[in-house]
Write a protein that holds these residues in place. Sequence first.
Motif, mmCIF file in Angstrom:
data_model
loop_
_atom_site.group_PDB
_atom_site.id
_atom_site.type_symbol
_atom_site.label_atom_id
_atom_site.label_comp_id
_atom_site.label_asym_id
_atom_site.label_seq_id
_atom_site.Cartn_x
_atom_site.Cartn_y
_atom_site.Cartn_z
ATOM 1 N N ALA A 190 0.827 -1.205 0.000
ATOM 2 C CA ALA A 190 0.000 0.000 0.000
ATOM 3 C C ALA A 190 0.861 1.254 0.000
ATOM 4 N N LEU A 191 1.909 1.250 0.810
ATOM 5 C CA LEU A 191 2.786 2.417 0.908
ATOM 6 C C LEU A 191 3.494 2.681 -0.419
ATOM 7 N N ALA A 192 3.960 1.642 -1.078
ATOM 8 C CA ALA A 192 4.652 1.820 -2.356
ATOM 9 C C ALA A 192 3.718 2.422 -3.399
ATOM 10 N N GLY A 193 2.485 1.922 -3.455
ATOM 11 C CA GLY A 193 1.535 2.474 -4.414
ATOM 12 C C GLY A 193 1.250 3.938 -4.170
ATOM 13 N N LEU A 194 1.036 4.317 -2.916
ATOM 14 C CA LEU A 194 0.717 5.710 -2.597
ATOM 15 C C LEU A 194 1.902 6.637 -2.861
ATOM 16 N N MET A 202 -0.291 6.557 6.931
ATOM 17 C CA MET A 202 -0.783 6.690 5.552
ATOM 18 C C MET A 202 -2.115 7.418 5.515
ATOM 19 N N LEU A 203 -2.960 7.173 6.508
ATOM 20 C CA LEU A 203 -4.242 7.880 6.565
ATOM 21 C C LEU A 203 -4.031 9.371 6.778
ATOM 22 N N LEU A 204 -3.086 9.735 7.632
ATOM 23 C CA LEU A 204 -2.817 11.148 7.884
ATOM 24 C C LEU A 204 -2.219 11.844 6.656
ATOM 25 N N VAL A 205 -1.355 11.147 5.935
ATOM 26 C CA VAL A 205 -0.668 11.768 4.804
ATOM 27 C C VAL A 205 -1.537 11.806 3.551
ATOM 28 N N TRP A 206 -2.200 10.694 3.243
ATOM 29 C CA TRP A 206 -2.920 10.587 1.969
ATOM 30 C C TRP A 206 -4.434 10.635 2.095
ATOM 31 N N GLY A 207 -4.960 10.598 3.310
ATOM 32 C CA GLY A 207 -6.400 10.653 3.468
ATOM 33 C C GLY A 207 -7.067 9.311 3.210
ATOM 34 N N PRO A 208 -8.399 9.266 3.334
ATOM 35 C CA PRO A 208 -9.102 7.981 3.251
ATOM 36 C C PRO A 208 -9.416 7.502 1.834
ATOM 37 N N TRP A 222 -5.014 3.732 2.282
ATOM 38 C CA TRP A 222 -4.342 3.562 3.569
ATOM 39 C C TRP A 222 -4.612 2.186 4.179
ATOM 40 N N ASP A 223 -5.767 1.587 3.866
ATOM 41 C CA ASP A 223 -6.126 0.293 4.450
ATOM 42 C C ASP A 223 -6.086 -0.851 3.449
ATOM 43 N N SER A 224 -5.618 -0.604 2.235
ATOM 44 C CA SER A 224 -5.628 -1.668 1.228
ATOM 45 C C SER A 224 -4.622 -2.770 1.536
ATOM 46 N N GLY A 225 -3.629 -2.468 2.345
ATOM 47 C CA GLY A 225 -2.634 -3.474 2.683
ATOM 48 C C GLY A 225 -3.166 -4.566 3.592
ATOM 49 N N LEU A 226 -4.273 -4.305 4.293
ATOM 50 C CA LEU A 226 -4.813 -5.306 5.225
ATOM 51 C C LEU A 226 -5.243 -6.562 4.471
ATOM 52 N N ALA A 227 -6.141 -6.399 3.491
ATOM 53 C CA ALA A 227 -6.624 -7.556 2.739
ATOM 54 C C ALA A 227 -5.501 -8.199 1.940
#
Length: 288
Positions: free
Chosen positions: A44-48, A108-114, A212-217
């Motif tokens: 997720a971080l790499a994509g963002l 990631m949520l703070l930097v890129w939003g939901p 920000w939460d795509s890495g969970l799944a």
Amino acid sequence: MTDLLQLLLAGVSVGAVYALVAMGFTVIFAVSEIINLTQGEFAALAGLIAISATAAGLPMPLALLIAIVTVVATALLIRLVIAPVKRMTTLLSIILTLGLSTALKAAMLLVWGPEGRGLDPLPGPNYVAWGVSVPSQYLWIIGVTAVVSVAVAWFYERTLTGKALRACAEQPTAARLVGISVGGATLLSFGIAGFLGAVAGVLASPVYFSAWDSGLALGLKGFVAATLGGLTSIRGAIAGGLVLGVLESLVAGYIDSGFRDAVAFVVLIVVLVARPDGIFRPHSVARV
């Protein structure tokens, strides 16, 4: 028949992404028996990061390089954070990396939003073969995954450093006696896992979006794929990712898309009950 081929292509594509994440789990666990639950966050971080870099006007190759290097550095930092723990058990590693995973999600949520967003597709024409639509991004995902998988397998099986990592996994005491640093091997394995997660993230982002939460799944499905290989086999992780991706695609296409995410957990339960050592890990092979 056309629908089946289309579903198989989509399944192999997403399965290739799962395979990259699964290999990240495997390269760490095989050396140190640490289950790294931040593996999905690497993707997720790499994509963002790549999305932000291209939005800032950087060319795509440079944006991808920045994303991959940043994630590898993050993976190394995570290893350094948990390194002071002297008696690292598998359960303790799950607890520690779960906390770090939550911290990465919050950052990631703070930097890129939901909002989820997608990286621009990598260049290349789309094709139609036998009535099946073949997007160029699918070809990039499958092709790059194949190259990276072969390179990782070759590294562990043919190079001196790779063999040293295998020695740390199989006989850590003997490895120390011949001068191999188990701590250094674990640090290197985290770097490789960060690279694999980052490649998965930048390849998947144009199709499956990054948030920000795509890495969970993605992390959970990568873990399931890794368990199919017993968490110690590179080839098993690759096979597990592809099988899981194809199963998900077929279930979504022929039964109901709502059951797609349940496939991974059903597979995990079946594997843990029927063959905890992994379906794609022959009993006779050494840990890799």
